[in-house]
Motif scaffolding. Structure first.
Motif, PDB file in Angstrom:
ATOM      1  N   SER A   7       0.837  -1.200   0.000  1.00  0.00           N
ATOM      2  CA  SER A   7       0.000   0.000   0.000  1.00  0.00           C
ATOM      3  C   SER A   7       0.872   1.251   0.000  1.00  0.00           C
ATOM      4  N   SER A   8       0.274   2.316  -0.482  1.00  0.00           N
ATOM      5  CA  SER A   8       0.934   3.620  -0.512  1.00  0.00           C
ATOM      6  C   SER A   8      -0.146   4.674  -0.346  1.00  0.00           C
ATOM      7  N   PRO A   9       0.099   5.755   0.371  1.00  0.00           N
ATOM      8  CA  PRO A   9       1.329   6.157   1.042  1.00  0.00           C
ATOM      9  C   PRO A   9       1.475   5.479   2.401  1.00  0.00           C
ATOM     10  N   THR A  10       2.506   5.875   3.148  1.00  0.00           N
ATOM     11  CA  THR A  10       2.711   5.389   4.510  1.00  0.00           C
ATOM     12  C   THR A  10       1.451   5.671   5.313  1.00  0.00           C
ATOM     13  N   GLY A  11       1.106   4.785   6.210  1.00  0.00           N
ATOM     14  CA  GLY A  11      -0.104   4.967   7.017  1.00  0.00           C
ATOM     15  C   GLY A  11      -1.320   4.316   6.390  1.00  0.00           C
ATOM     16  N   THR A  12      -1.105   3.424   5.425  1.00  0.00           N
ATOM     17  CA  THR A  12      -2.201   2.683   4.800  1.00  0.00           C
ATOM     18  C   THR A  12      -1.876   1.196   4.833  1.00  0.00           C
ATOM     19  N   LYS A  13      -2.873   0.381   4.528  1.00  0.00           N
ATOM     20  CA  LYS A  13      -2.664  -1.061   4.497  1.00  0.00           C
ATOM     21  C   LYS A  13      -3.532  -1.684   3.411  1.00  0.00           C
ATOM     22  N   ILE A  14      -3.125  -2.847   2.969  1.00  0.00           N
ATOM     23  CA  ILE A  14      -3.923  -3.616   2.016  1.00  0.00           C
ATOM     24  C   ILE A  14      -5.031  -4.291   2.811  1.00  0.00           C
ATOM     25  N   GLY A  15      -6.272  -3.895   2.564  1.00  0.00           N
ATOM     26  CA  GLY A  15      -7.401  -4.503   3.263  1.00  0.00           C
ATOM     27  C   GLY A  15      -7.645  -5.923   2.790  1.00  0.00           C
ATOM     28  N   ASN A  16      -7.648  -6.108   1.486  1.00  0.00           N
ATOM     29  CA  ASN A  16      -7.806  -7.438   0.907  1.00  0.00           C
ATOM     30  C   ASN A  16      -7.387  -7.389  -0.563  1.00  0.00           C
ATOM     31  N   VAL A  17      -7.113  -8.552  -1.097  1.00  0.00           N
ATOM     32  CA  VAL A  17      -6.871  -8.720  -2.524  1.00  0.00           C
ATOM     33  C   VAL A  17      -8.039  -9.556  -3.037  1.00  0.00           C
TER      34      VAL A  17
END
Length: 134
Positions: free
Chosen positions: A46-56
């Motif tokens: 994920s991008s930017p910092t402070g994010t995450k991949i919720g799902n693929v």
């Protein structure tokens, strides 16, 4: 991880970026698969910092050499959020998708093949706000 990665959009606030990567999750250009070495490792982050991949939600590979619309030119790796012969890994800021290319990707041993990776998922801010489909 971010060098040589392809990102979903240059204008979106939340992005997913992906690259072919090594065992240390570093993006690597020019990795070549052969019939005896057909494992593929894709890092999605994920991008930017402070994010995450919720799902693929989905991820597939397409053989771009020959008849691109032929049924055997596609290899589904993740469908409806469920892996098909692959292993998504954590942490949430990084998902690693591994699979082995099927025989159809090596049908012409005299020619080189280009495979395109495509997918969809959700990137979420760490603060619990609304996510964005990518």
């Amino acid at each position: 991880v971010e060098s040589s990665a392809y990102c979903s959009s240059s204008t979106a606030q939340l992005q997913a970026c992906a690259c072919q990567c090594d065992d240390n999750n570093n993006c690597v250009d020019g990795l070549i698969q052969t019939p005896s070495s057909r494992n593929v490792r894709i890092c999605v982050f994920s991008s930017p910092t402070g994010t995450k991949i919720g799902n693929v939600d989905g991820f597939f590979l397409q053989n771009m050499s020959g008849d691109e619309n032929a049924a055997d030119s596609f290899q589904i790796v993740i469908q409806n959020g469920q892996p098909k012969n692959s292993t998504p890994e954590s942490p949430a800021t990084l998902r690693v998708i591994t699979t082995s290319l099927k025989d159809a990707f090596f049908s012409d041993l005299n020619g080189s093949r280009i495979a395109k990776a495509r997918g969809s998922g959700t990137v979420l801010p760490d603060d619990g706000g609304y996510g964005q489909n990518v």
